[in-house]
Design a protein around this motif. Structure first.
Motif, PDB file in Angstrom:
ATOM      1  N   ALA A  68      50.001  57.642  37.525  1.00 27.61           N
ATOM      2  CA  ALA A  68      49.694  57.347  38.925  1.00 27.61           C
ATOM      3  C   ALA A  68      50.804  56.539  39.583  1.00 27.61           C
ATOM      4  O   ALA A  68      51.150  56.761  40.752  1.00 27.61           O
ATOM      5  CB  ALA A  68      48.364  56.604  39.016  1.00 27.61           C
ATOM      6  N   ARG A  69      51.379  55.597  38.831  1.00 29.28           N
ATOM      7  CA  ARG A  69      52.432  54.754  39.405  1.00 29.28           C
ATOM      8  C   ARG A  69      53.678  55.576  39.730  1.00 29.28           C
ATOM      9  O   ARG A  69      54.280  55.416  40.794  1.00 29.28           O
ATOM     10  CB  ARG A  69      52.777  53.632  38.422  1.00 29.28           C
ATOM     11  N   SER A  70      54.056  56.461  38.827  1.00 25.99           N
ATOM     12  CA  SER A  70      55.232  57.301  39.056  1.00 25.99           C
ATOM     13  C   SER A  70      55.009  58.249  40.233  1.00 25.99           C
ATOM     14  O   SER A  70      55.908  58.454  41.061  1.00 25.99           O
ATOM     15  CB  SER A  70      55.560  58.111  37.798  1.00 25.99           C
ATOM     16  N   ARG A  71      53.817  58.821  40.309  1.00 24.28           N
ATOM     17  CA  ARG A  71      53.520  59.727  41.425  1.00 24.28           C
ATOM     18  C   ARG A  71      53.575  58.979  42.754  1.00 24.28           C
ATOM     19  O   ARG A  71      54.085  59.492  43.756  1.00 24.28           O
ATOM     20  CB  ARG A  71      52.143  60.367  41.229  1.00 24.28           C
ATOM     21  N   SER A  72      53.064  57.756  42.751  1.00 26.16           N
ATOM     22  CA  SER A  72      53.077  56.947  43.971  1.00 26.16           C
ATOM     23  C   SER A  72      54.504  56.601  44.382  1.00 26.16           C
ATOM     24  O   SER A  72      54.856  56.634  45.568  1.00 26.16           O
ATOM     25  CB  SER A  72      52.263  55.672  43.750  1.00 26.16           C
ATOM     26  N   THR A  73      55.337  56.282  43.402  1.00 25.68           N
ATOM     27  CA  THR A  73      56.734  55.936  43.694  1.00 25.68           C
ATOM     28  C   THR A  73      57.479  57.123  44.299  1.00 25.68           C
ATOM     29  O   THR A  73      58.182  56.990  45.309  1.00 25.68           O
ATOM     30  CB  THR A  73      57.448  55.476  42.410  1.00 25.68           C
ATOM     31  N   LEU A  74      57.329  58.281  43.675  1.00 24.64           N
ATOM     32  CA  LEU A  74      58.003  59.477  44.194  1.00 24.64           C
ATOM     33  C   LEU A  74      57.523  59.787  45.608  1.00 24.64           C
ATOM     34  O   LEU A  74      58.333  60.078  46.505  1.00 24.64           O
ATOM     35  CB  LEU A  74      57.746  60.663  43.263  1.00 24.64           C
ATOM     36  N   ALA A  75      56.221  59.705  45.827  1.00 26.68           N
ATOM     37  CA  ALA A  75      55.681  59.993  47.160  1.00 26.68           C
ATOM     38  C   ALA A  75      56.192  58.989  48.185  1.00 26.68           C
ATOM     39  O   ALA A  75      56.503  59.355  49.333  1.00 26.68           O
ATOM     40  CB  ALA A  75      54.155  59.975  47.116  1.00 26.68           C
ATOM     41  N   PHE A  76      56.298  57.723  47.783  1.00 30.03           N
ATOM     42  CA  PHE A  76      56.799  56.713  48.716  1.00 30.03           C
ATOM     43  C   PHE A  76      58.214  57.045  49.170  1.00 30.03           C
ATOM     44  O   PHE A  76      58.519  57.042  50.372  1.00 30.03           O
ATOM     45  CB  PHE A  76      56.780  55.322  48.076  1.00 30.03           C
ATOM     46  N   PHE A  77      59.088  57.325  48.214  1.00 29.19           N
ATOM     47  CA  PHE A  77      60.478  57.583  48.604  1.00 29.19           C
ATOM     48  C   PHE A  77      60.630  58.945  49.293  1.00 29.19           C
ATOM     49  O   PHE A  77      61.527  59.127  50.126  1.00 29.19           O
ATOM     50  CB  PHE A  77      61.400  57.457  47.398  1.00 29.19           C
ATOM     51  N   GLU A  78      59.757  59.879  48.979  1.00 28.89           N
ATOM     52  CA  GLU A  78      59.769  61.135  49.736  1.00 28.89           C
ATOM     53  C   GLU A  78      59.485  60.859  51.210  1.00 28.89           C
ATOM     54  O   GLU A  78      60.194  61.348  52.105  1.00 28.89           O
ATOM     55  CB  GLU A  78      58.732  62.111  49.179  1.00 28.89           C
ATOM     56  N   ALA A  79      58.442  60.078  51.473  1.00 27.21           N
ATOM     57  CA  ALA A  79      58.092  59.732  52.856  1.00 27.21           C
ATOM     58  C   ALA A  79      59.180  58.888  53.503  1.00 27.21           C
ATOM     59  O   ALA A  79      59.540  59.084  54.668  1.00 27.21           O
ATOM     60  CB  ALA A  79      56.759  58.996  52.885  1.00 27.21           C
ATOM     61  N   TYR A  80      59.707  57.937  52.738  1.00 27.19           N
ATOM     62  CA  TYR A  80      60.737  57.033  53.256  1.00 27.19           C
ATOM     63  C   TYR A  80      61.973  57.819  53.700  1.00 27.19           C
ATOM     64  O   TYR A  80      62.452  57.682  54.836  1.00 27.19           O
ATOM     65  CB  TYR A  80      61.108  56.021  52.175  1.00 27.19           C
ATOM     66  N   PHE A  81      62.490  58.660  52.810  1.00 27.84           N
ATOM     67  CA  PHE A  81      63.718  59.387  53.132  1.00 27.84           C
ATOM     68  C   PHE A  81      63.482  60.478  54.179  1.00 27.84           C
ATOM     69  O   PHE A  81      64.373  60.765  54.984  1.00 27.84           O
ATOM     70  CB  PHE A  81      64.323  59.992  51.866  1.00 27.84           C
ATOM     71  N   SER A  82      62.301  61.086  54.178  1.00 30.71           N
ATOM     72  CA  SER A  82      62.033  62.114  55.181  1.00 30.71           C
ATOM     73  C   SER A  82      62.093  61.523  56.582  1.00 30.71           C
ATOM     74  O   SER A  82      62.561  62.172  57.529  1.00 30.71           O
ATOM     75  CB  SER A  82      60.668  62.755  54.935  1.00 30.71           C
ATOM     76  N   ASN A  83      61.649  60.286  56.723  1.00 32.35           N
ATOM     77  CA  ASN A  83      61.752  59.620  58.022  1.00 32.35           C
ATOM     78  C   ASN A  83      63.183  59.196  58.321  1.00 32.35           C
ATOM     79  O   ASN A  83      63.616  59.233  59.473  1.00 32.35           O
ATOM     80  CB  ASN A  83      60.799  58.423  58.070  1.00 32.35           C
ATOM     81  N   CYS A  84      63.917  58.802  57.282  1.00 30.54           N
ATOM     82  CA  CYS A  84      65.327  58.445  57.499  1.00 30.54           C
ATOM     83  C   CYS A  84      66.126  59.634  58.021  1.00 30.54           C
ATOM     84  O   CYS A  84      67.010  59.483  58.871  1.00 30.54           O
ATOM     85  CB  CYS A  84      65.946  57.931  56.201  1.00 30.54           C
ATOM     86  N   VAL A  85      65.826  60.821  57.510  1.00 32.32           N
ATOM     87  CA  VAL A  85      66.515  62.027  57.983  1.00 32.32           C
ATOM     88  C   VAL A  85      66.337  62.186  59.489  1.00 32.32           C
ATOM     89  O   VAL A  85      67.243  62.634  60.198  1.00 32.32           O
ATOM     90  CB  VAL A  85      65.989  63.280  57.242  1.00 32.32           C
ATOM     91  N   GLU A  86      65.172  61.780  59.990  1.00 33.17           N
ATOM     92  CA  GLU A  86      64.882  61.905  61.420  1.00 33.17           C
ATOM     93  C   GLU A  86      65.340  60.696  62.222  1.00 33.17           C
ATOM     94  O   GLU A  86      65.073  60.604  63.421  1.00 33.17           O
ATOM     95  CB  GLU A  86      63.379  62.113  61.628  1.00 33.17           C
ATOM     96  N   GLY A  87      66.004  59.744  61.563  1.00 37.47           N
ATOM     97  CA  GLY A  87      66.497  58.565  62.265  1.00 37.47           C
ATOM     98  C   GLY A  87      65.518  57.415  62.317  1.00 37.47           C
ATOM     99  O   GLY A  87      65.793  56.391  62.960  1.00 37.47           O
ATOM    100  N   THR A  88      64.369  57.544  61.652  1.00 35.91           N
ATOM    101  CA  THR A  88      63.385  56.459  61.601  1.00 35.91           C
ATOM    102  C   THR A  88      63.647  55.662  60.333  1.00 35.91           C
ATOM    103  O   THR A  88      63.152  56.006  59.255  1.00 35.91           O
ATOM    104  CB  THR A  88      61.950  57.024  61.612  1.00 35.91           C
ATOM    105  N   GLU A  89      64.441  54.614  60.453  1.00 38.88           N
ATOM    106  CA  GLU A  89      64.912  53.883  59.279  1.00 38.88           C
ATOM    107  C   GLU A  89      64.333  52.471  59.230  1.00 38.88           C
ATOM    108  O   GLU A  89      64.277  51.766  60.238  1.00 38.88           O
ATOM    109  CB  GLU A  89      66.439  53.822  59.279  1.00 38.88           C
ATOM    110  N   PHE A  90      63.907  52.092  58.039  1.00 37.06           N
ATOM    111  CA  PHE A  90      63.471  50.732  57.729  1.00 37.06           C
ATOM    112  C   PHE A  90      64.151  50.312  56.437  1.00 37.06           C
ATOM    113  O   PHE A  90      64.577  51.167  55.637  1.00 37.06           O
ATOM    114  CB  PHE A  90      61.949  50.672  57.519  1.00 37.06           C
ATOM    115  N   LEU A  91      64.236  49.017  56.202  1.00 37.83           N
ATOM    116  CA  LEU A  91      64.613  48.542  54.881  1.00 37.83           C
ATOM    117  C   LEU A  91      63.511  48.944  53.909  1.00 37.83           C
ATOM    118  O   LEU A  91      62.341  49.078  54.293  1.00 37.83           O
ATOM    119  CB  LEU A  91      64.792  47.028  54.881  1.00 37.83           C
ATOM    120  N   VAL A  92      63.873  49.124  52.656  1.00 35.61           N
ATOM    121  CA  VAL A  92      62.881  49.556  51.672  1.00 35.61           C
ATOM    122  C   VAL A  92      61.716  48.571  51.614  1.00 35.61           C
ATOM    123  O   VAL A  92      60.543  48.977  51.586  1.00 35.61           O
ATOM    124  CB  VAL A  92      63.529  49.722  50.283  1.00 35.61           C
TER     125      VAL A  92
END
Length: 494
Positions: free
Chosen positions: A250-274
């Motif tokens: 569960a922890r690994s799945r959550s981590t992958l999903a988090f960074f998937e969401a994080y980077f997908s928004n970065c691609v669109e210019g919606t950037e935050f610090l991790v």
């Protein structure tokens, strides 16, 4: 050469006034003959090149004051077999290097026809439609003088798509007005019925798939369908590869999903610090100064972290439309002004790319989905689905995030590894999209997503801390333009 010949263009049609001087110049090696009565001062270039470069002057030399007509009135250039059709009271077919001038008798220019170059005239668009409604036959290797029925239907569909119903109605009014002068009343009636069928007010036979779709209320963008066909063909020709997703807790799945969401928004210019994004996603702490951006990240996370939701893929167009609307509503919940879950009402664009017109969105998605259904492997379907959504751009905003969610849903449903596009890889990803959108080249997009999937599979997603450290080592967080300036790129883990 005489001064008269020196003043003539590069290629010219001889006449009695200069024939003796031309003959002497040819014997002296200062002119060369290209065809009957056609000569040139250019002794080096290929005859076909010279003819094409001086085409309209040559046409005027053989058929002065003639009317460019039939298929050439639309194409404004020789057909693929070199045919150039015109109306003239004199002359027969003239064969030139690379071009064939094909005159016919008939009504000459009328008031609605347009002055063209070199004293020639060009049939009005209305006249071109009428004359191309007449049937004609190919003779030998020569193309038909007039366009086929399906080609006319496609042109009318394009007219309606770009200029609206009013332009089509104006066309048939204009056709009725000039038809008696041309003796084309029957063709005007056929054109009237054809336009009425495309607009849904009449019923008549249609040959073109795009016209048939329009008459049934499912009109679509044929240019986009050409791109979808190219991608589909490239994917079908590619040896299928399989990258099963490894077992993850569960922890690994959550981590992958988090960074998937994080980077997908970065691609669109919606950037935050991790750390900021972690607080948004896992603690629900929405920054007061950027609430909408934070909701974009949280909305994306809610979908990609839900394994059951990410296992849903469409079985038919109805399910596709439902999934798109539902997921878009979740992603863009923090931006009510973009009407989450509702297909766009206005045209949208990115740079030079203008996406599918609002009224063509359902039909284009439907036609594109038909190709998707014939793809077999999860990776093929993922790449295709991502581009389908990205290229149609069905919503006012949030289309990129949605396209990547739809892509990874195909992979999750097929038990294969997801595709994460990190910030440093943004330029590669967008350039690959543009290569297909603007130049019809699908291979760059397939290569980019293939590499991104291999990279995702190789990375350690065991925890947020471990993943962040490895992402740093891979240059994943670097701005793509700055990374390029520094000579850095996305590194494969390990």
């Amino acid at each position: 050469m005489s001064r008269v010949l020196n003043e003539l263009p590069e290629a010219f049609v001889s006449h009695t006034g200069i024939s003796r001087a031309v003959s002497r110049a040819v014997k002296a090696g200062k002119l060369r003959k290209l065809a009957s009565r056609l000569y040139t001062r250019n002794l080096e270039d290929a005859p076909e090149t010279i003819v094409r470069r001086n085409l309209w002057g040559i046409v005027a030399g053989y058929f002065p004051g003639s009317l460019i007509a039939d298929r050439t009135a639309f194409e404004a250039a020789p057909a693929s077999d070199g045919s150039l059709c015109l109306v003239s009271e004199q002359g027969r077919t003239v064969e030139l290097p690379g071009v064939v001038l094909r005159p016919r008798r008939g009504p000459g220019r009328i008031a609605s026809d347009m002055p063209f170059v070199e004293g020639l005239y060009l049939s009005s668009r209305t006249r071109a439609y009428l004359e191309n409604m007449r049937p004609s036959r190919a003779r030998g290797k020569r193309k038909r003088r007039t366009l086929g029925r399906a080609e006319i239907e496609n042109r009318l569909d394009q007219l309606i798509r770009t200029a609206g119903d009013g332009a089509a109605n104006q066309l048939r009014d204009d056709a009725r007005a000039i038809a008696p002068e041309l003796g084309l009343e029957q063709e005007a009636a056929q054109l009237d019925a054809l336009i009425g069928t495309l607009l849904g007010t009449r019923r008549s036979r249609l040959d073109s798939p795009v016209a048939i779709a329009r008459s049934r209320g499912r009109h679509y963008d044929p240019d986009r369908m050409e791109l979808f066909h190219r991608l589909h063909q490239a994917l079908r020709n590619r040896p299928p590869g399989v990258r099963p997703a490894p077992p993850r807790n569960a922890r690994s799945r959550s981590t992958l999903a988090f960074f998937e969401a994080y980077f997908s928004n970065c691609v669109e210019g919606t950037e935050f610090l991790v750390d900021e994004a972690i607080r948004i996603v896992f603690e629900g702490r929405i920054p007061r100064h950027r609430p909408a951006d934070a909701h974009d990240v949280a909305g994306t996370w809610r979908i990609v972290s839900d394994t059951r939701e990410m296992g849903r893929t469409p079985a038919d167009f109805g399910e596709l439309a439902h999934l798109l609307r539902e997921r878009h509503r979740t992603i863009m919940a923090g931006r009510p002004e973009v009407l989450p879950g509702e297909f766009k009402a206005e045209e949208n664009r990115a740079g030079l790319t203008v996406f599918v017109a609002p009224d063509l969105v359902p039909g284009t998605l439907n036609e594109g989905f038909a190709l998707y259904r014939s793809l077999e492997s999860p990776f093929e379907r993922a790449v295709y689905m991502m581009f389908l959504v990205s290229e149609v751009h069905p919503f006012a905003d949030g289309n990129g995030r949605l396209a990547r969610i739809m892509m990874n849903a195909e992979l999750v449903a097929g038990a294969e590894e997801r595709i994460v596009v990190p910030t440093v890889f943004r330029s590669n990803y967008l350039a690959a999209l543009r290569a297909l959108s603007r130049t019809g080249r699908p291979d760059p997009l397939i290569r980019v997503l293939d590499y991104a999937q291999r990279w995702t599979l190789a990375l350690d997603w065991s925890s947020l801390e471990a993943a962040e450290r490895e992402l740093e080592r891979c240059n994943a967080f670097l701005d793509s333009d700055e990374a390029e300036a520094m000579g850095k790129r996305l590194r494969m883990p390990g």
